[in-house]
Scaffold this active site. Structure first.
Site, PDB file in Angstrom:
ATOM      1  N   ASP A 151      67.210 100.631  39.197  1.00 29.23           N
ATOM      2  CA  ASP A 151      67.407 102.048  39.494  1.00 29.23           C
ATOM      3  C   ASP A 151      67.971 102.707  38.223  1.00 29.23           C
ATOM      4  O   ASP A 151      68.345 102.024  37.258  1.00 29.23           O
ATOM      5  CB  ASP A 151      68.332 102.245  40.695  1.00 29.23           C
ATOM      6  CG  ASP A 151      68.103 103.606  41.355  1.00 29.23           C
ATOM      7  OD1 ASP A 151      67.547 104.510  40.685  1.00 29.23           O
ATOM      8  OD2 ASP A 151      68.478 103.788  42.520  1.00 29.23           O
TER       9      ASP A 151
HETATM   10  C1  BGC Z   1      67.678 107.079  42.655  1.00 31.13           C
HETATM   11  C2  BGC Z   1      66.295 106.538  42.900  1.00 31.13           C
HETATM   12  C3  BGC Z   1      65.291 107.352  42.129  1.00 31.13           C
HETATM   13  C4  BGC Z   1      65.661 107.290  40.668  1.00 31.13           C
HETATM   14  C5  BGC Z   1      64.683 107.986  39.778  1.00 31.13           C
HETATM   15  C6  BGC Z   1      67.989 107.240  41.190  1.00 31.13           C
HETATM   16  O1  BGC Z   1      69.180 107.910  40.961  1.00 31.13           O
HETATM   17  O2  BGC Z   1      68.625 106.222  43.259  1.00 31.13           O
HETATM   18  O3  BGC Z   1      66.012 106.550  44.279  1.00 31.13           O
HETATM   19  O4  BGC Z   1      63.989 106.889  42.365  1.00 31.13           O
HETATM   20  O5  BGC Z   1      66.936 107.875  40.499  1.00 31.13           O
HETATM   21  O6  BGC Z   1      64.749 109.353  39.877  1.00 31.13           O
END
Ligand code: BGC
Length: 705
Positions: free
Chosen positions: A263
């Site tokens: 993530d």
């Molecule tokens: C979130 C994810 C997301 C990623 C990309 C993160 O902060 O937890 O769910 O896909 O950012 O934007």
């Protein structure tokens, strides 16, 4: 490309080129200015690094994507195309209801369709992969990310994950496009302690296997090509560096051979978690856990080469990751066609077209949940004089969180749409309501549009107070003191404490956030053009103190139902039940289960039991109903939920008629994981509970022989 050609390509790559494939950055890194200040400087990336990265996050738009890809490929030695990934969570330009709302429809076909159209809108603007679906199970109303989940039930969520993946990855049906899904967040993100985002998770392996893993697994079985690891810890190790989680459970047990992406920033955060002393150690831990792509940190870029040179990790690990990424690009057909179908006439006509809006409207209709309708106050009659007030009457901010590319110009406010439909509707300035008592007196019925704003849920939006703000509570009380009949339309991305609202309002519609077609969808429901049919997929607690709460309760040694004294499992200031439970939701038809007939009451392991269910609709409205079947294992080796959803069916029943449907019990509905995490099946009695409403279930004992 053939697999042999991919292998050849891998052999030709330098270590730097391979590492580049594992790095994901945003589109703005490719701007000239970002080299001096801004993102590149923060991550200490040089031009030579940028020219080799494998994927881009968050860039969408035909022209921008096409230009970037062209530029990149022209300067690339091996011409490996960039991969573009974005958060297409509930629609791209046309916004559908938030996932939690969409789950209320209990309708996998609808979810599949929504995913299909969202994917096509995204694909036509250059996006290859969406960071969706979110397979995290959620039952803590405090957590802001409930809005992205499909609620608190494993079985329903699993069915919906399958539908999302099928829809996103669908080929040919609405044009020959290639698009893939990245399921997230592996694993157990919805269990963050105290509902606080990014917090620690501590959960037994048995619980993970029984209630959480099946949801991710369902997406894997449907062919999801990527998995994002969670921010949280499992067994005290952050997911991104957790070998047991990613290698044993995900890759080996679930047979997942796709790409694992961290993530955002999660690899570097290993140092914040204090399990890595620096970026280098963080990179080592993450790659050893087979995390293939590093989203938005410099850890892999600056450290993998050194780690290989110092023989701290084998180059083989890097090669395996690169191979998985190249295969993903190949699955998307990027080597043959790096630009997709963008900027064509079809693309320009499809994005935001009427066909998608029609689907968005249908989805919004099915996602609304009618929670209360005293004296059948709804549907309203067009001739009635109605007053409309509330903080969400005059805003276009109705998409819900995670609607990054939604086009606000397409959204009509409640006021605009309602006004255009009906001249008996009147509006009043919400902030001046206390000065307009005389005017209010001329109305009997008031529709109040309130709840939370869309900014109050989503990532990093956890709350300790899930009730309405003071001004809203006071306004409702005021209206009630003036003897108004109040219809409360609640917007929120989480279950809220609606106890006071329930006390003062005749009717409550849970509208979640319904996206582009919000205003029309709610109008249709209020005025009976459409019969509401959604049911809650997360329970609404009576107080934040009940959180986390789920319908899937376990029996304790001291249940309230067997109380002989005060020493039972309860609160002294509130009962144990939620205000509205999973599965609750009314229609205007008040349909009922008339008869449930079991073809037999006993079965062997390899047999099934058929059940015939007759549902009648004595009203003047056609309706759609959702029949729910739960199981309660009466004696098991480990504690089991008192009721657990194992099947549901969405049916249509014409006005003044009835319909019959069949449900079937098989052994998969009676199995569970024992204390050693082995799937097992106990002979003995099971209670089967069937109904349209969790408060009124038909019960029957069956026996597994
Ligand atoms: C979130 C994810 C997301 C990623 C990309 C993160 O902060 O937890 O769910 O896909 O950012 O934007």
């Amino acid at each position: 490309m053939k697999q042999s050609e991919i292998i050849e390509l891998l052999k030709e790559m330098t270590v730097d080129e391979k590492i580049g494939q594992l790095v994901q950055i945003t589109g703005d890194f490719f701007n000239e200015e970002s080299q001096i200040t801004g993102p590149m400087e923060n991550m200490n990336l040089q031009k030579e690094h940028i020219s080799k990265v494998g994927s881009v996050i968050g860039l969408i738009g035909s022209q921008k994507v096409q230009e970037l890809q062209k530029d990149y490929l022209e300067n690339s030695r091996l011409k490996i195309p960039l991969l573009f990934m974005s958060d297409i969570i509930h629609g791209t330009n046309t916004i559908f209801p938030i996932p939690l709302a969409l789950s209320s429809a209990f309708c996998p076909e609808l979810v599949e369709n929504v995913a299909k159209y969202a994917a096509k809108e995204a694909y036509l603007q250059g996006c290859n992969i969406t960071f969706s679906p979110m397979a995290d199970l959620a039952y803590d109303a405090r957590w802001g990310r409930n809005m992205e989940t499909s609620g608190e039930d494993t079985y329903l969520s699993s069915q919906l994950m399958k539908a999302y993946v099928k829809g996103y990855q669908q080929k040919d049906e609405i044009g020959n496009y290639k698009f893939l899904s990245c399921t997230k967040h592996f694993a157990g993100y919805g269990l963050v302690q105290s509902g606080r985002d990014y917090n620690t998770v501590d959960v037994s392996k048995r619980f993970l296997k029984e209630f959480h893993y099946p949801i991710y697994e369902s997406a894997i079985k449907e062919g999801t090509k990527m998995m994002m690891s969670a921010f949280n810890t499992i067994n005290s190790i952050p997911a991104v560096a957790n070998k047991e989680l990613l290698i044993n459970d995900l890759r080996q047990d679930m047979d997942f051979d796709g790409v694992i992406i961290s993530d955002w920033g999660a690899i570097k955060e290993l140092t914040n978690h204090q399990v890595a002393k620096d970026d280098k150690e963080a990179a080592k831990l993450a790659i050893q856990a087979t995390t293939d792509i590093d989203m938005m940190t410099p850890c892999y870029q600056h450290n993998l080469k050194k780690l290989i040179e110092e023989k701290q990790i084998e180059e083989k690990l890097l090669d395996e990751s690169v191979l998985r990424i190249l295969n993903l690009k190949n699955d998307l057909g990027l080597f043959e066609n790096p630009y997709g179908q963008i900027n064509t006439k079809e693309a320009n006509e499809f994005v935001g077209c009427n066909e998608i809006k029609k689907l968005a409207l249908q989805a919004a209709h099915k996602s609304c949940v009618l929670l209360k309708n005293n004296n059948n106050i709804l549907p309203l009659n067009k001739n009635e004089k109605i007053l409309i007030v509330g903080p969400l009457v005059n805003t276009q901010d109705l998409f819900g969180s995670w609607s990054i590319y939604g086009q606000i110009k397409d959204v009509q406010t409640i006021k605009e749409y309602f006004e255009s439909q009906n001249e008996n509707i009147h509006f009043m300035d919400y902030n001046l309501i206390n000065n307009q008592i005389d005017e209010i007196s001329s109305f009997d019925k008031v529709i109040y549009f309130g709840g939370e704003t869309q900014e109050e849920s989503g990532e990093a939006n956890s709350k300790v107070d899930i009730s309405l703000d003071d001004y809203q509570q006071k306004t409702i009380q005021k209206l009630k003191s003036l003897n108004k009949q109040i219809i409360f339309v609640n917007f929120s991305g989480r279950p809220m404490d609606l106890v006071n609202i329930n006390l003062h309002c005749e009717s409550i519609i849970q509208a979640w956030f319904l996206g582009t077609m919000t205003a029309q969808a709610i109008y249709d429901i209020l005025y009976g053009n459409v019969n509401p049919s959604g049911k809650l997929t997360m329970s609404f607690p009576k107080s934040v103190g009940q959180c986390p709460i789920s319908y899937k309760e376990f029996q304790t040694g001291r249940p309230v139902s067997k109380a002989i004294d005060n020493y039972v499992s309860k609160y002294i200031d509130e009962d144990n039940e939620p205000l509205f439970s999973f599965g609750e939701g009314l229609t205007y038809s008040n349909a009922k289960i008339k008869e449930v007939t079991y073809k037999k009451e006993q079965m062997h392991e390899n047999e099934t039991i058929d059940i015939e269910i007759e549902v009648e609709n004595n009203s003047d409205y056609d309706c759609e109903e959702i029949v729910l079947l739960y199981v309660n294992d009466l004696v098991a080796k480990v504690i089991r939920p008192l009721k657990e959803l194992k099947q549901f069916k969405r049916i249509n029943i014409k006005a003044k008629s009835f319909t019959k449907l069949k449900m079937t019990i098989d052994k998969s509905m009676l199995e569970y994981y024992d204390q050693n995490c082995q799937l097992c099946l106990d002979k003995g009695d099971f209670e089967i509970l069937i109904g349209l409403n969790p408060k009124k279930l038909n019960k029957k004992i069956i026996t597994l022989k």
